[in-house]
Design an enzyme around this catalytic site. Structure first.
Site, PDB file in Angstrom:
ATOM      1  N   HIS A  59       0.842  -1.191   0.000  1.00  0.00           N
ATOM      2  CA  HIS A  59       0.000   0.000   0.000  1.00  0.00           C
ATOM      3  C   HIS A  59       0.874   1.236   0.000  1.00  0.00           C
ATOM      4  O   HIS A  59       2.067   1.182   0.310  1.00  0.00           O
ATOM      5  CB  HIS A  59      -0.892   0.021   1.248  1.00  0.00           C
ATOM      6  N   ASP A 115       0.805   5.011   1.908  1.00  0.00           N
ATOM      7  CA  ASP A 115       0.125   5.664   3.027  1.00  0.00           C
ATOM      8  C   ASP A 115      -0.731   6.817   2.509  1.00  0.00           C
ATOM      9  O   ASP A 115      -0.222   7.693   1.794  1.00  0.00           O
ATOM     10  CB  ASP A 115       1.146   6.212   4.025  1.00  0.00           C
ATOM     11  N   HIS A 149       4.774   0.058  -0.247  1.00  0.00           N
ATOM     12  CA  HIS A 149       5.578  -0.667   0.732  1.00  0.00           C
ATOM     13  C   HIS A 149       4.698  -1.683   1.458  1.00  0.00           C
ATOM     14  O   HIS A 149       3.471  -1.662   1.354  1.00  0.00           O
ATOM     15  CB  HIS A 149       6.256   0.286   1.718  1.00  0.00           C
ATOM     16  N   ARG A 202       7.846  -8.758  15.773  1.00  0.00           N
ATOM     17  CA  ARG A 202       8.357  -7.445  15.372  1.00  0.00           C
ATOM     18  C   ARG A 202       7.400  -6.369  15.850  1.00  0.00           C
ATOM     19  O   ARG A 202       6.192  -6.572  15.900  1.00  0.00           O
ATOM     20  CB  ARG A 202       8.487  -7.372  13.852  1.00  0.00           C
TER      21      ARG A 202
END
Length: 379
Positions: free
Chosen positions: A248, A250, A304, A314
């Site tokens: 996507h 942002d 990204h 993570r």
């Protein structure tokens, strides 16, 4: 991997029928991390799955030292401006170090990510995100999407740079989760204050690098009404089947991300995925769709995603800079001429936000699709 293969259409927004069928589905990280039979809703199409069979190359992003910028060193400011322009013209990602945000504050912000996401699911659900809203706790995006669900948990909350909202984050934690979370709220209030100030400094660089007044964008984002998000990506027994966050761009203006040491952020540049290796001393900064519109398309909002692994969970801290709700997104006159006509219509951030929350799943085409929709509705 062909880029048109990764376009995510809004037809996987959850329908009423899907909401009924998904009622029995849940994402309890304490259980899912041990699950070898990955539910189909979390399995991504073959062309979007991460390729663990090949080495993902490192993305060459500039490392910008802000110490000289903060001390008004003209040589360092000129160097930083050039590096920002090169990065934002190509892919929109760069790193900043010596940024002025206290290291202990960053460490504490990471510690409290663990403390929150290690709570029992029923405790986290006190802050449950409601369908159509952008703040609250989300265990994956169950209820919002019907397929290609992300392997993650998030907690999102509003931040405001306005004087009458100086305790907005603290108040959110106390109101939503109770008094025992007031200290956590204070830490994230301080963190947001610091990163908001950093974002305004970066806006000065962006203004100078585009050839407009260095104060133009800084003033535009003063009093910002932004979004802070805590991301937690549990381990996955079969990480090759899923994604922590799908591909996507942002929709916001500017993202300031702090990664832990695990790694998983990948950026699509030159028709392939590249990694951005974690650097605890640095923030990862990237342009969002709203700033792409403000720059009249000069600066890029880049595709990204986040991948997961089967060894270590993570976590990351994402501050999404957004303008005040009444600000009109329109490029400065210096960026519009006969050779560079207007690309996107005027809009306000809440209109784009509502579009991504209720009508369209953010992808690489969000801004163009939104622009087309806006022109159609206005006509």
């Amino acid at each position: 991997m062909a880029i048109d293969c990764m376009i995510t259409r809004n037809n996987n927004m959850t329908s009423k029928e899907d909401q009924v069928s998904n009622k029995s589905l849940s994402f309890d990280a304490s259980l899912m991390k041990n699950e070898s039979n990955i539910p189909s809703q979390f399995i991504w199409p073959d062309h979007e799955k991460p390729n663990y069979a090949s080495v993902t190359r490192e993305l060459q992003v500039p490392l910008i030292d802000l110490s000289g910028v903060l001390s008004n060193d003209p040589i360092e400011i000129k160097k930083a401006t050039r590096l920002v322009n090169e990065a934002c013209t190509k892919h929109g990602f760069f790193l900043v170090v010596n940024h002025g945000v206290d290291t202990n504050l960053i460490k504490n912000a990471h510690v409290y990510i663990d403390k929150f996401f290690q709570l029992p699911l029923c405790e986290k659900q006190k802050a449950q995100r409601k369908v159509g809203e952008h703040c609250g706790y989300a265990s994956s995006f169950i209820g919002r999407f019907s397929s290609k669900l992300p392997w993650k948990e998030t907690l999102s909350f509003q931040y405001s740079d306005q004087k009458d909202s100086s305790h907005i984050v603290e108040d959110y934690f106390q109101r939503t989760l109770g008094g025992k979370f007031s200290h956590i709220g204070k830490v994230y209030q301080e963190y947001c204050n610091a990163v908001s100030a950093l974002s305004l400094g970066i806006m000065e660089l962006l203004g100078s690098s585009l050839g407009v007044s260095k104060n133009h964008f800084k003033e535009f984002f003063q009093g910002n009404e932004s979004i802070m998000r805590l991301n937690y990506y549990p381990t996955c027994q079969k990480p090759e089947l899923t994604l922590g966050t799908g591909p996507h761009c942002d929709p916001t203006s500017l993202t300031i991300l702090h990664q832990d040491s695990v790694g998983g952020l990948q950026v699509f540049v030159d028709n392939e995925w590249h990694t951005i290796t974690p650097n605890f001393n640095a923030f990862v900064v990237n342009i969002g769709d709203t700033f792409m519109a403000l720059s009249n398309g000069r600066y890029k909002s880049c595709l990204h995603r986040a991948v997961v692994n089967n060894k270590i969970p993570r976590k990351s801290l994402a501050f999404f800079l957004c303008p005040k709700k009444d600000k009109v997104i329109t490029p400065p006159i210096e960026l519009v001429d006969s050779n560079n006509p207007r690309i996107y219509p005027d809009f306000t951030w809440p209109t784009l936000l509502e579009f991504t929350q209720k009508q369209y799943r953010a992808d690489m085409n969000t801004l163009q699709t939104f622009s087309n929709w806006l022109k159609k509705t206005q006509s």
